[in-house]
Design a protein around this motif. Structure first.
Motif: not given
Ligand SMILES: Cc1ncc(COP(=O)(O)O)c(C=O)c1O
Length: 466
Positions: A181-185, A188-193
């Motif tokens: 998933a994309e991380e919440q806005p 610090q990071l865009y996409t879940s690891r």
């Protein structure tokens, strides 16, 4: 003048409310007379009210079945308990009375599954959804259960994971894929690891799974860290995941399940407002309308509710040892344990819990900071979910003031470690389990006494000093 603690609560919230009531100035939690409990066991004390776990599971099951019936939804609903939110045997024992399934997150979790099976708490029909980035030991244990005929679904966290099962799993095996998933806005990071990128799922499936006679893609999984909330971010991620589900369903008939993870909210304030019925209905509605538009069958819905299952069963009760006035405005109530170690989420991720006095509800209120016993600057609590302040009754000379943090039943022991070494060697409080008998009376069991000095010194190697 109306300035007692009870006045404050009644002016601010609907009170009494589910789980909380006051009789003769003493708080009752889920009908438990805390006065009696304190008199019997003393503080600091951790309690687990087991029936709440079953109530929560039944509540969620009802929400989903009502929404599915109302919308004439064609898929089924499967409630999985996410064991990492509390691994205690008594928690699993209670949860499994409710015909549920399980989700695991590490190798040792699989040993819990084996124990539960040997003790007849689960059968080989129970779904075991295995999440997380898998170590060698974890994939070995998963493969062992798959070979023993358990209804296990390893959810691939990455593309390489499949190779681990190739040689080890002999039988046919259903698998899942976790969508990254994309991380919440604001993160610090865009996409879940965790998980595989949206754009790579189809090609991975076509290349490695579709042609493989052993593995069937049964489930797509997604989990949103910020939880199931009525905001643009959640609906956006659900929409993207549904797009992947529909695209994949068109090329994979085995794909029958969508796992929407955990993150069902928990009451963290007496003013908590969350429309569970609306959210569940909207989710089911969205899944259904998207599938209809795309011309694919609706998936079975799996959830992995951790906090929702267990948080509201727990509480921590402390005595206020002393009041300290450190300047004109900063007044401290020093309690008999550390907040940092009993409720690490409060300082680590700023989680809020319901904080209430246990007695002195007719006392006058004052603004305070609650201080823990460790020397750490961060060992304090002075804001609530609904306000950046904490109010508690004034102390008096007649009797001690007791306070409780409620709905602390999820994750706290696994984050700070249960037993073991604690900051400033402040011991884990005693732990009392509470069950309701058939006639409505309550029974109490001391699950663990307060941690002893010997147990700590042994871990620290003092028993080996010559
Ligand atoms: C994959 C997965 N499922 C379920 C959960 C449970 O989340 P919650 O306790 O918020 O319900 C988590 C929590 O981290 C998770 O990572």
């Amino acid at each position: 003048m109306k300035n007692t603690y009870l006045d404050l609560i009644q002016q601010t919230f609907y009170f009494p409310q589910e789980g909380f009531d006051v009789k003769n100035n003493w708080l009752h939690f889920n009908g438990i007379p805390l006065k009696q409990l304190i008199e019997e066991y003393g503080t600091p004390m951790r309690i687990t009210y087991l029936p709440k776990i079953s109530q929560q599971i039944q509540k969620a099951k009802k929400l989903f079945s009502n929404a599915m019936d109302e919308l004439d939804y064609k898929g089924k609903y499967y409630y999985c308990y996410c064991t990492k939110s509390s691994h205690f045997a008594h928690v699993l024992d209670e949860a499994l009375k409710n015909d549920i399934h399980l989700e695991t997150s590490s190798a040792y979790d699989i040993d819990i599954i084996e124990k539960l099976y040997l003790n007849k708490r689960i059968t080989k029909n129970t779904f075991i959804v295995c999440n997380g980035f898998k170590t060698n030991v974890y994939t070995q244990r998963i493969s062992k259960l798959a070979n023993l005929g358990f209804n296990i679904i390893p959810v691939l966290d990455n593309k390489e994971e499949l190779k681990e099962y190739e040689d080890r799993i002999i039988n046919d095996c259903q698998i899942g894929i976790r969508i990254a998933a994309e991380e919440q806005p604001e993160f610090q990071l865009y996409t879940s690891r965790l998980g595989i990128r949206y754009s790579e799922i189809r090609s991975f499936y076509e290349q490695y799974v579709q042609t493989n006679p052993k593995f069937k893609l049964r489930m797509l999984h997604f989990f949103i860290n910020s939880g199931i909330r009525d905001d643009i971010y959640y609906w956006n991620e659900l929409t993207k995941s549904l797009k992947v589900y529909c695209e994949m369903r068109k090329i994979c008939e085995d794909l029958t399940a969508l796992n929407i993870g955990g993150g069902f909210p928990v009451r963290n304030s007496l003013g908590f407002e969350y429309d569970y019925t609306y959210m569940v209905r909207e989710i089911i509605n969205k899944v259904q309308t998207t599938c209809e538009q795309e011309g694919v069958p609706c998936p079975d819905i799996f959830t992995e509710f951790g906090s929702f299952t267990v948080a509201e069963s727990g509480a921590h009760i402390f005595s206020v040892l002393a009041e300290k006035q450190q300047n004109d405005s900063e007044r401290w109530y020093m309690i008999d344990n550390s907040l940092m170690t009993t409720m690490p989420d409060a300082w680590g991720i700023n989680s809020r819990f319901i904080l209430l006095p246990v007695n002195k509800w007719s006392g006058e209120v004052q603004r305070v900071n609650v201080g823990g016993l460790s020397c750490d600057q961060m060992d304090y609590y002075n804001s609530e979910a609904h306000t950046n302040e904490v109010y508690l009754p004034r102390m008096d000379n007649t009797s001690p003031l007791y306070i409780g943090f409620f709905h602390t039943g999820a994750y706290q022991e696994s984050i700070s470690g249960y037993g073991g070494i604690k900051h400033c060697l402040i011991p884990s409080p005693k732990h009392i389990l509470i069950q309701k008998n058939g006639d409505g009376s309550l029974s109490y069991e001391e699950f663990a006494p307060q941690q002893t000095v010997d147990s700590m010194l042994e871990i620290l190697g003092y028993d080996k000093l010559e």
